[in-house]
Design a protein around this motif. Sequence first.
Motif, short mmCIF file in Angstrom:
data_model
loop_
_atom_site.label_atom_id
_atom_site.label_comp_id
_atom_site.label_asym_id
_atom_site.label_seq_id
_atom_site.Cartn_x
_atom_site.Cartn_y
_atom_site.Cartn_z
N PHE A 110 0.86 -1.19 0.00
CA PHE A 110 0.00 0.00 0.00
C PHE A 110 0.89 1.23 0.00
CE2 PHE A 110 -2.21 -3.35 2.23
CZ PHE A 110 -3.45 -3.34 1.63
N ASP A 111 0.53 2.25 -0.79
CA ASP A 111 1.30 3.49 -0.73
C ASP A 111 0.45 4.59 -0.09
OD1 ASP A 111 -0.33 4.67 -2.71
OD2 ASP A 111 1.02 4.08 -4.32
N GLU A 112 1.05 5.75 0.13
CA GLU A 112 0.36 6.83 0.85
C GLU A 112 -0.80 7.42 0.05
OE1 GLU A 112 3.88 8.13 -1.40
OE2 GLU A 112 3.74 6.83 0.33
N ASP A 113 -0.85 7.17 -1.26
CA ASP A 113 -1.95 7.67 -2.09
C ASP A 113 -3.10 6.68 -2.21
OD1 ASP A 113 -0.39 9.92 -2.53
OD2 ASP A 113 0.42 9.14 -4.42
N ARG A 114 -3.14 5.67 -1.33
CA ARG A 114 -4.14 4.61 -1.32
C ARG A 114 -3.98 3.66 -2.50
NH1 ARG A 114 -10.06 6.28 -0.32
NH2 ARG A 114 -10.13 4.05 -0.05
N GLY A 115 -2.84 3.73 -3.19
CA GLY A 115 -2.56 2.79 -4.26
C GLY A 115 -2.22 1.42 -3.69
N GLN A 116 -2.49 0.39 -4.45
CA GLN A 116 -2.22 -0.98 -4.03
C GLN A 116 -1.51 -1.72 -5.16
OE1 GLN A 116 -5.85 -2.88 -2.83
NE2 GLN A 116 -6.56 -1.10 -1.73
N ALA A 137 -7.79 1.32 -8.18
CA ALA A 137 -8.05 2.11 -6.98
C ALA A 137 -9.30 1.60 -6.29
CB ALA A 137 -8.21 3.58 -7.34
N PRO A 138 -9.28 1.53 -4.96
CA PRO A 138 -10.48 1.07 -4.24
C PRO A 138 -11.59 2.11 -4.35
CG PRO A 138 -8.80 1.79 -2.69
CD PRO A 138 -8.19 1.85 -4.06
N HIS A 139 -12.81 1.65 -4.38
CA HIS A 139 -13.96 2.55 -4.43
C HIS A 139 -14.26 3.03 -3.02
CE1 HIS A 139 -14.77 1.60 -8.59
NE2 HIS A 139 -14.65 0.33 -8.29
N PRO A 140 -14.58 4.30 -2.86
CA PRO A 140 -14.94 4.77 -1.53
C PRO A 140 -16.24 4.09 -1.06
CG PRO A 140 -15.27 6.50 -3.16
CD PRO A 140 -14.64 5.33 -3.86
N GLN A 181 -0.21 -3.42 -10.59
CA GLN A 181 -0.91 -2.32 -9.92
C GLN A 181 -2.38 -2.70 -9.86
OE1 GLN A 181 0.87 0.43 -8.85
NE2 GLN A 181 -0.95 1.02 -7.75
#
Length: 76
Positions: A45-51, A66-69, A63
């Motif tokens: 996990f990175d600080e930008d919510r990337g996975q 992006a997760p959905h809110p 990569q």
Amino acid sequence: MRARPVGYQRWEVIVDGPRDIWAEIHDVAERWRAAGSPDRFRLVFDEDRGQKVVSECGRLSWQLPAPHPLDEGDIP
């Protein structure tokens, strides 16, 4: 994509549509074999919510989308 057997351990694959899924599967399988057929991966996990998924040897990575809110009221 459709697949059907055409003999002993042989298959016919028919691809239709904008993406050649069969070619993508072959590409990923080749990359996996070239990396030594790893069987362990890390989820990073990175600080930008990337996975990202990374093989233990570091030679393969993907990569993730992006997760959905969550909507209000969804269970986290």
